[in-house]
Design a protein around this motif. Structure first.
Motif, mmCIF file in Angstrom:
data_model
loop_
_atom_site.group_PDB
_atom_site.id
_atom_site.type_symbol
_atom_site.label_atom_id
_atom_site.label_comp_id
_atom_site.label_asym_id
_atom_site.label_seq_id
_atom_site.Cartn_x
_atom_site.Cartn_y
_atom_site.Cartn_z
ATOM 1 N N LEU A 156 0.857 -1.184 0.000
ATOM 2 C CA LEU A 156 0.000 0.000 0.000
ATOM 3 C C LEU A 156 0.895 1.236 0.000
ATOM 4 C CD1 LEU A 156 -2.713 1.472 0.291
ATOM 5 C CD2 LEU A 156 -2.448 1.219 2.770
ATOM 6 N N THR A 157 0.773 2.061 -1.015
ATOM 7 C CA THR A 157 1.558 3.288 -1.118
ATOM 8 C C THR A 157 0.606 4.463 -1.060
ATOM 9 O OG1 THR A 157 3.186 2.164 -2.494
ATOM 10 C CG2 THR A 157 3.216 4.570 -2.519
ATOM 11 N N ILE A 158 0.844 5.364 -0.112
ATOM 12 C CA ILE A 158 0.040 6.579 -0.005
ATOM 13 C C ILE A 158 0.942 7.778 -0.264
ATOM 14 C CG2 ILE A 158 -1.705 5.599 1.515
ATOM 15 C CD1 ILE A 158 -0.264 6.867 3.874
ATOM 16 N N ILE A 159 0.368 8.814 -0.861
ATOM 17 C CA ILE A 159 1.109 10.013 -1.234
ATOM 18 C C ILE A 159 0.374 11.211 -0.654
ATOM 19 C CG2 ILE A 159 2.144 11.307 -3.126
ATOM 20 C CD1 ILE A 159 1.485 8.807 -4.908
ATOM 21 N N ASP A 160 1.082 12.052 0.063
ATOM 22 C CA ASP A 160 0.491 13.232 0.679
ATOM 23 C C ASP A 160 0.086 14.247 -0.387
ATOM 24 O OD1 ASP A 160 -0.184 15.468 2.192
ATOM 25 O OD2 ASP A 160 1.530 15.271 3.528
#
Length: 52
Positions: A8-12
């Motif tokens: 899971l990759t989240i980007i601000d």
């Protein structure tokens, strides 16, 4: 392959305010420039609001 399961990759979303961002791998000699709007394509990540 580094991972056998999906990551899971989240980007601000706040990063979208910058035309250019810099990423590094621990030393000044390993820094590189990229465009913030390319992060989702490069990482397969999802933009979310992280900061309050």
């Amino acid at each position: 392959m580094a991972h056998t399961d999906s990551v899971l990759t989240i980007i601000d979303k706040d990063l979208k305010q910058y035309d250019r961002i810099w990423a590094a791998a621990g030393t000044p000699n390993s820094a590189f420039e990229l465009k913030a709007h390319d992060l989702d394509t490069l990482t397969g990540g999802t933009w979310i609001d992280i900061a309050k």
